[in-house]
Design an enzyme around this catalytic site. Structure first.
Site, PDB file in Angstrom:
ATOM      1  N   SER A  66      -0.576  -3.689   9.495  1.00  9.63           N
ATOM      2  CA  SER A  66       0.310  -3.280   8.397  1.00  9.63           C
ATOM      3  C   SER A  66       1.327  -2.207   8.778  1.00  9.63           C
ATOM      4  O   SER A  66       2.138  -1.820   7.931  1.00  9.63           O
ATOM      5  CB  SER A  66      -0.525  -2.803   7.201  1.00  9.63           C
ATOM      6  OG  SER A  66      -1.103  -3.908   6.543  1.00  9.63           O
ATOM      7  N   LYS A  69       4.795  -3.099   7.858  1.00  7.80           N
ATOM      8  CA  LYS A  69       5.406  -2.853   6.546  1.00  7.80           C
ATOM      9  C   LYS A  69       6.389  -1.688   6.571  1.00  7.80           C
ATOM     10  O   LYS A  69       7.177  -1.531   5.633  1.00  7.80           O
ATOM     11  CB  LYS A  69       4.313  -2.621   5.498  1.00  7.80           C
ATOM     12  CG  LYS A  69       3.428  -3.845   5.248  1.00  7.80           C
ATOM     13  CD  LYS A  69       2.460  -3.611   4.101  1.00  7.80           C
ATOM     14  CE  LYS A  69       1.635  -4.851   3.813  1.00  7.80           C
ATOM     15  NZ  LYS A  69       0.373  -4.895   4.570  1.00  7.80           N
ATOM     16  N   SER A 129      -0.096  -0.626   0.471  1.00  7.76           N
ATOM     17  CA  SER A 129      -0.031  -1.588   1.577  1.00  7.76           C
ATOM     18  C   SER A 129      -0.151  -3.027   1.072  1.00  7.76           C
ATOM     19  O   SER A 129      -0.799  -3.871   1.690  1.00  7.76           O
ATOM     20  CB  SER A 129      -1.129  -1.304   2.618  1.00  7.76           C
ATOM     21  OG  SER A 129      -0.830  -1.941   3.837  1.00  7.76           O
ATOM     22  N   LYS A 231       2.256   5.382   7.680  1.00  9.67           N
ATOM     23  CA  LYS A 231       1.645   4.101   7.337  1.00  9.67           C
ATOM     24  C   LYS A 231       0.403   3.835   8.182  1.00  9.67           C
ATOM     25  O   LYS A 231       0.361   4.155   9.368  1.00  9.67           O
ATOM     26  CB  LYS A 231       2.651   2.963   7.563  1.00  9.67           C
ATOM     27  CG  LYS A 231       2.228   1.622   7.015  1.00  9.67           C
ATOM     28  CD  LYS A 231       2.297   1.596   5.503  1.00  9.67           C
ATOM     29  CE  LYS A 231       1.645   0.334   4.933  1.00  9.67           C
ATOM     30  NZ  LYS A 231       0.158   0.348   5.096  1.00  9.67           N
TER      31      LYS A 231
END
Length: 388
Positions: A66, A69, A129, A231
């Site tokens: 992720s 992202k 997320s 993140k």
């Protein structure tokens, strides 16, 4: 007194004194080694200078989970900044984007065939997320997730991400979907630099949508007040990943951890890198912007001199405690000739410490210089001919 025997002792004393001085000088710039970390790859970078302070396998293309992202959110943020999107625009949720809430993926829990505002979608991507949020905005902006991935790769190329290929907007496993730790640090740097109006979202600890409140998975946000993003990521293939940024006083560092063994490990390793980085290095700003640093001669100009300087302050990341030893070298391009546009590159400024370069920056004209009239140019050519 035996002069013959005293001379060697004098040389010996001088040698000892020289050795002590050299050892002292070396000790002054010695840096403790970076911590040894159990992961696949990592990098720690200074935000302002872009200098890599330590790295292991930082150029290796790996599954980013992720952390992907960050590119999805960056594209949304830049579209908002440019006015191509508005925070209140409604984003439809297709059945393809809809998240069924399995243990295999993280979700914002958008209602199928429903809609949400762009700003809520952005929070769903960053804080929760959400795979559904990422797919929905991809379809909204590009028509399909595949077309959005083309946009992602174009942006990656523009940012200098040389070991990255995005196949989707989420980071779900795909054999072609890869990114390096260094590339992800470059992306984090771009987010902090270019998305200032939205960067504060990366430090939000929770977000509630559709009646469901979810916490940010970046554990450092709860334990270290200097950390304000960015993140987390995890898949079985990628392991536990974390891109984080910390600002202490006037210095900001970016860390990327890939392939750690657990959530706790990625947080502990990031904390260790930040503590080492801040303890070992400092940023110096020896040259300000828009200040005349030199006035080189101009050939065939209406004026004979031009002021040169920098368009942005120069920053160097150096071993802590060595600011007084930094040297600045101004290098002027020979044969500067009018006409000269404001901002034209006329040389460079190099920062060095102990003979090692710590960065350079273009030296530009701070004002335009028009070309002189015919007779002045003719006279200057005449004088150059006879002075050659």
């Amino acid at each position: 007194m035996n002069i013959g025997s005293a001379k060697p002792r004098w040389h010996m004393a001088l040698a000892v004194l020289t050795a002590c001085f050299s050892a002292s000088a070396s000790a002054a710039i010695a840096i403790a080694p970076a911590p040894t970390l159990e992961n696949t790859a990592y990098v720690v970078m200074d935000f302002e200078s872009g200098r890599i302070l330590s790295q292991v396998n930082a150029e290796q293309a790996l599954p980013p989970a992720s952390l992907t992202k960050m590119m999805t959110s960056y594209i949304v943020e830049q579209a908002l900044k440019a006015g191509r999107l508005k925070p209140t625009d409604m984003v439809s949720v297709s059945e393809n984007a809809w998240c069924r809430g399995t243990n295999a993926e993280s979700c914002m829990y958008l209602p199928v065939h429903g809609s949400a505002t762009v700003i809520d979608i952005l929070r769903g991507i960053i804080v929760q997320s959400g795979n559904d949020a990422s797919k929905a905005i991809a379809e909204h902006m590009a028509g399909s997730e595949a077309s959005f991935a083309v946009m992602m790769n174009q942006e990656a190329q523009r940012l200098g991400m040389k070991n990255t290929y995005f196949a989707n907007a989420t980071g779900l496993p795909d054999p072609k979907h890869r990114a390096s730790a260094h590339d992800l640090a470059l992306l984090a740097r771009a987010i902090i630099r270019d998305s200032s109006d939205y960067y504060k979202i990366y430090s939000e600890k929770e977000f509630k949508y559709n009646g469901i409140k979810q916490g940010n998975r970046n554990a450092l946000l709860y334990t270290d007040s200097s950390v304000d993003g960015l993140k987390t990521g995890h898949t079985a293939e990628a392991g536990f990943c974390l891109t984080a940024s910390s600002k202490r006083n006037d210095m900001r560092l970016i860390s990327v951890i890939m392939g750690a063994k657990s959530m706790q490990a990625r947080a502990d390793q990031t904390r260790a890198l930040f503590n080492w980085g801040f303890g070992s290095f400092e940023d110096v700003r020896p040259v300000a912007a828009n200040v005349s640093l030199a006035t080189p001669k101009v050939r065939f100009g209406k004026v004979d001199l031009v002021n040169v300087g920098l368009t942005a302050p120069m920053v160097a990341t150096i071993p802590r405690g060595q600011a007084a030893n930094v040297k600045t070298d101004i290098q002027i391009t020979p044969g500067i000739t009018a006409p000269i546009a404001k901002g034209a590159v006329l040389g460079k400024v190099v920062i060095s410490l102990d003979g090692q370069s710590y960065g350079e920056q273009e030296l530009v004209a701070l004002e335009p210089v028009d070309q002189a009239g015919f007779f002045k140019r003719l006279w200057q050519r005449f004088m150059e001919f006879f002075s050659a």
